[in-house]
Write an enzyme that holds these catalytic residues in place. Sequence first.
Site, PDB file in Angstrom:
ATOM      1  N   PHE A 130       0.864  -1.180   0.000  1.00 24.23           N
ATOM      2  CA  PHE A 130       0.000   0.000   0.000  1.00 24.23           C
ATOM      3  C   PHE A 130       0.899   1.228   0.000  1.00 24.23           C
ATOM      4  CE2 PHE A 130      -2.494   3.382   2.052  1.00 24.23           C
ATOM      5  CZ  PHE A 130      -3.559   3.411   1.165  1.00 24.23           C
ATOM      6  N   ASP A 215       9.373   2.613   1.243  1.00 24.44           N
ATOM      7  CA  ASP A 215       8.208   3.324   1.743  1.00 24.44           C
ATOM      8  C   ASP A 215       8.122   3.004   3.233  1.00 24.44           C
ATOM      9  OD1 ASP A 215       5.752   4.136   2.618  1.00 24.44           O
ATOM     10  OD2 ASP A 215       4.630   3.433   0.870  1.00 24.44           O
ATOM     11  N   LYS A 244       3.177   9.774   8.514  1.00 22.60           N
ATOM     12  CA  LYS A 244       2.534   9.287   9.738  1.00 22.60           C
ATOM     13  C   LYS A 244       3.230   9.792  11.012  1.00 22.60           C
ATOM     14  CE  LYS A 244       0.205   5.293   7.659  1.00 22.60           C
ATOM     15  NZ  LYS A 244      -1.211   5.369   7.947  1.00 22.60           N
TER      16      LYS A 244
HETATM   17  N1  PLP Z   1       2.552   4.181   2.324  1.00 21.75           N
HETATM   18  C1  PLP Z   1       2.241   3.365   3.338  1.00 21.75           C
HETATM   19  C2  PLP Z   1       3.138   2.212   3.654  1.00 21.75           C
HETATM   20  C3  PLP Z   1       1.096   3.585   4.109  1.00 21.75           C
HETATM   21  O1  PLP Z   1       0.776   2.749   5.101  1.00 21.75           O
HETATM   22  C4  PLP Z   1       0.280   4.700   3.797  1.00 21.75           C
HETATM   23  C5  PLP Z   1      -0.948   4.959   4.564  1.00 21.75           C
HETATM   24  O2  PLP Z   1      -1.480   4.118   5.253  1.00 21.75           O
HETATM   25  C6  PLP Z   1       0.650   5.530   2.722  1.00 21.75           C
HETATM   26  C7  PLP Z   1       1.795   5.247   2.027  1.00 21.75           C
HETATM   27  C8  PLP Z   1      -0.187   6.709   2.341  1.00 21.75           C
HETATM   28  O3  PLP Z   1      -0.107   7.694   3.320  1.00 21.75           O
HETATM   29  P1  PLP Z   1      -1.216   8.854   3.376  1.00 21.75           P
HETATM   30  O4  PLP Z   1      -2.509   8.201   3.727  1.00 21.75           O
HETATM   31  O5  PLP Z   1      -0.698   9.797   4.429  1.00 21.75           O
HETATM   32  O6  PLP Z   1      -1.251   9.481   2.022  1.00 21.75           O
END
Ligand code: PLP
Length: 394
Positions: A130, A215, A244
């Site tokens: 994700f 990520d 986050k």
């Molecule tokens: N990357 C990862 C691993 C995530 O868990 C998330 C959100 O849960 C995101 C990217 C996207 O972040 P945002 O919701 O702040 O755009």
Amino acid sequence: MTITPLMPVYPRCGVRPVRGEGAYLISEDGSRYLDFASGIAVNALGHGHPALVKAIAEQAAMLMHVSNLYGSPQGEHFAQRLIDISFADTVFFTNSGAEAVECAIKTARRYHYVNGAPERHKIITFANAFHGRTLGTISATNQPKMRDGFEPLLPGFEVLAFNDLAAVEKAVDEKTAGFMLEPIQGEGGILPATPEFLAGLRKLCDDHGLLLIFDEVQCGYGRTGRMWAYEHYGVTPDIMAVAKGIGGGFPLGACLVTEEAAKGMTFGTHGSTYGGNPLAMAAGEAVLSVMQEAGFLENVRAMGERLRAGLEQMIPNHDHLFESVRGTGLMLGLKVKAETRDFVAHLRDKHKLLTVAAADNVVRILPPLIIDESHVAECLEKLSAAARSYEAKA
Ligand code: PLP
């Protein structure tokens, strides 16, 4: 008109929080919840941490926003602190995780472009990952539930099985720009990359001039008991998306990059009106200062071990409901033999414990990083009581 004022894209539950106190959330009806969801791994310092509240209030009174037309003493200072504690040489600040990932994708493409190889635009990503909800970040996943109806998506991604190094070796060709992955998949069900996989990807990058993008939006920033999840592996990326926990609840993200990998990101190539504004920087600095206090990450590791041990002990007593525990630090997953969302709802509604469902039948346990033994004990008691009442209900 039947549409709700809030666009109905979230199946929101009945809890309506209006106040937070440390590891607890208080809802509109006065119920008090033990918050082991932390706004999905965001509230690293819990709710209402005095240092974060003070920093935001003082900066809001001083200067909130000016745009990136002007010099940024606040941004320079915070970026340097991130550089000092990571592999990176430069930072682009964003307002969210998806934007940090977008910056990572653009940085990788530009790198090959300025190197005279614009055909190298394909980023290999991994199943069940994700990366966010922008068009670019949904294009990087293989999940129909996020992609359906939004085609045509951004070309230039190839999704392979996670932890399958042989498949990656086979897929690398003259169009490959690099690899992008979460060292520990969050939404995918708290699934760690194997050490061999990360080391293998790093070697492929070094051998073929490719870029390794991590990520760490969910698994980074102290969540696993180390500042960065990659520290557990001894493998560093060229580019990393962070968000986050970095803002502790204030919308903030960052894309951290080495000097080499950032060489295409010159004047005018990227931007954001709000990204890195003084208010966000004050929030980020406050969170980082607390995390750098003596014992902070040790506490994450100690509480993580304690919680994990407690969960493992609990499994044999409820083995027709609980299957296994996985994860590192305070990024834990309890694999259940029930409909995950139903059990998460049971924990929440009947036992006032907030957790988050993930894929692969995993209940994510993501407490604030400031918890102590009493919170761990309370979580274990609630889980155990919930297991008994759930079994009785079934
Ligand atoms: N990357 C990862 C691993 C995530 O868990 C998330 C959100 O849960 C995101 C990217 C996207 O972040 P945002 O919701 O702040 O755009």
